[in-house]
Scaffold this motif. Sequence first.
Motif, PDB file in Angstrom:
ATOM      1  N   ARG A  56       0.854  -1.187   0.000  1.00  0.00           N
ATOM      2  CA  ARG A  56       0.000   0.000   0.000  1.00  0.00           C
ATOM      3  C   ARG A  56       0.891   1.238   0.000  1.00  0.00           C
ATOM      4  O   ARG A  56       1.658   1.458   0.934  1.00  0.00           O
ATOM      5  CB  ARG A  56      -0.886  -0.017   1.234  1.00  0.00           C
ATOM      6  CG  ARG A  56      -1.993   1.032   1.227  1.00  0.00           C
ATOM      7  CD  ARG A  56      -2.806   0.953   2.505  1.00  0.00           C
ATOM      8  NE  ARG A  56      -3.901   1.908   2.505  1.00  0.00           N
ATOM      9  CZ  ARG A  56      -4.473   2.377   3.600  1.00  0.00           C
ATOM     10  NH1 ARG A  56      -4.060   1.963   4.789  1.00  0.00           N
ATOM     11  NH2 ARG A  56      -5.470   3.229   3.523  1.00  0.00           N
ATOM     12  N   LEU A  57       0.810   2.040  -1.045  1.00  0.00           N
ATOM     13  CA  LEU A  57       1.692   3.188  -1.184  1.00  0.00           C
ATOM     14  C   LEU A  57       1.440   4.198  -0.075  1.00  0.00           C
ATOM     15  O   LEU A  57       0.320   4.638   0.136  1.00  0.00           O
ATOM     16  CB  LEU A  57       1.486   3.849  -2.549  1.00  0.00           C
ATOM     17  CG  LEU A  57       2.566   4.844  -2.995  1.00  0.00           C
ATOM     18  CD1 LEU A  57       3.914   4.166  -3.127  1.00  0.00           C
ATOM     19  CD2 LEU A  57       2.165   5.489  -4.322  1.00  0.00           C
ATOM     20  N   ASP A  58       2.496   4.570   0.620  1.00  0.00           N
ATOM     21  CA  ASP A  58       2.404   5.522   1.730  1.00  0.00           C
ATOM     22  C   ASP A  58       2.765   6.911   1.208  1.00  0.00           C
ATOM     23  O   ASP A  58       3.931   7.283   1.129  1.00  0.00           O
ATOM     24  CB  ASP A  58       3.366   5.089   2.843  1.00  0.00           C
ATOM     25  CG  ASP A  58       3.220   5.922   4.108  1.00  0.00           C
ATOM     26  OD1 ASP A  58       2.627   7.014   4.030  1.00  0.00           O
ATOM     27  OD2 ASP A  58       3.721   5.491   5.163  1.00  0.00           O
ATOM     28  N   LEU A  59       1.753   7.672   0.834  1.00  0.00           N
ATOM     29  CA  LEU A  59       1.981   8.998   0.255  1.00  0.00           C
ATOM     30  C   LEU A  59       2.606   9.963   1.253  1.00  0.00           C
ATOM     31  O   LEU A  59       3.362  10.858   0.868  1.00  0.00           O
ATOM     32  CB  LEU A  59       0.670   9.564  -0.284  1.00  0.00           C
ATOM     33  CG  LEU A  59       0.031   8.774  -1.434  1.00  0.00           C
ATOM     34  CD1 LEU A  59      -1.286   9.413  -1.840  1.00  0.00           C
ATOM     35  CD2 LEU A  59       0.975   8.672  -2.616  1.00  0.00           C
ATOM     36  N   ALA A  60       2.300   9.801   2.543  1.00  0.00           N
ATOM     37  CA  ALA A  60       2.907  10.666   3.556  1.00  0.00           C
ATOM     38  C   ALA A  60       4.408  10.441   3.610  1.00  0.00           C
ATOM     39  O   ALA A  60       5.189  11.387   3.757  1.00  0.00           O
ATOM     40  CB  ALA A  60       2.275  10.400   4.923  1.00  0.00           C
ATOM     41  N   ALA A  61       4.843   9.192   3.480  1.00  0.00           N
ATOM     42  CA  ALA A  61       6.275   8.890   3.475  1.00  0.00           C
ATOM     43  C   ALA A  61       6.941   9.492   2.247  1.00  0.00           C
ATOM     44  O   ALA A  61       8.040  10.065   2.332  1.00  0.00           O
ATOM     45  CB  ALA A  61       6.493   7.379   3.526  1.00  0.00           C
TER      46      ALA A  61
END
Length: 407
Positions: A56-61
């Motif tokens: 699951r792509l972590d956009l915050a990271a």
Amino acid sequence: MCSPCASPTTPGDARPEAVSRSDPTIAPVSDRSPSAIPTRRVTVKIGSAVIAPKGRLDLAAIDRLTAEIAAARDGGASIVVVSSGAVACGLGPMGLSEMPRRLDERQAAAAVGQPLLVSAWASSFQRFGVVAAQVLLTADDIEDRARFVNARRTIDTLLGAGVVPIVNENDSVAYEELRLGDNDRLSALTAGLAGADLLVILSTARGVCRDGPSGDVVLELDDIEEARSWVTRDRSDTGIGGMGTKLDAAAIARSLGVETVIAAGADPGMIARAIAGEAVGTRSRAAASAAAARKRWIGHKKRPRGAVDIDRGAADAIATRGASLLPKGILGATPADERGFAAGDLIDVRCEGVTLARGLTNYALDDVRRIAGRRSEEIAAILGYSVCDEVIHRDNLTVLNNPGMNA
């Protein structure tokens, strides 16, 4: 195999399943402090588990990391990003809950996930007015000399234009890369290709630990071979490499004259701290400078594919000023055999019968003969194209003998 693919990217409509971009650790542009970051060329490798945990792509990271990279750029550093995560990003859309074992499924997931991954990077960098470019490589692009030179020229051009290259292996077609299976090795080779002097590998690990993951981090790693006995080849759920492959990358980088830092990608500020030389993660010093290692490699490479004869003025400029070889100073070109030489091949540089230097040519034999003795600005008119002004750039040229000996 595909040649290096580089394309500027802009945010698209397709989005992977992702967590929120809300992240209080992202510093506004006005709050970034570039003064503490020295000017360097840096390759930053970011693992799947850092930006796409459990597929699951972590956009915050990604937003946090682009903020750190933007801050480093503000301080004068040139940054090349090697981003894992294409396969992980494709798991959800492909209806897969874990990393597939079958090669064709991994390649399909990479094909689905790569555009989602690069779109996320591009969108995040756009907040800082930074353009990102996708560069897809395979081992052949680095091991084949002509393709290596082309890939290096592409990355140099992107960096010169202020673009951040986002490098990934071409997972959808690169069988060997997926079978060996990691971007760690690719990141080390990319660092050498880009002429970087620092490689920062960000993962879930804090660094190399002598007594297992819960032990103290080894701040300075001198003996990479000894360190192999301290680690396992374990990997994350969405990653393909492990600490062992990171040690492989550090060894490759060291041989190429590139320093390596292995650090925790979840800890804010790691990129700036690694660039500044702080004691973070595990640092492996380079055996020599990147330029020195590269020139040593050129000087000891296998038999050249041909030679160019140059005049005394060009020879003196190369030997005394470290100049590039321009077509104006070339008197003629000779192949080693009937196959001639191609762009990217190693050739000797001779003056008055003495081999004084060796380097990687930007032009093939027939083209060198056509532009010999002419000015650089005439190249395009003569050949119908121009790769660059130099037949051999000084970064790809090693002096073997001083032509001044017969003065």
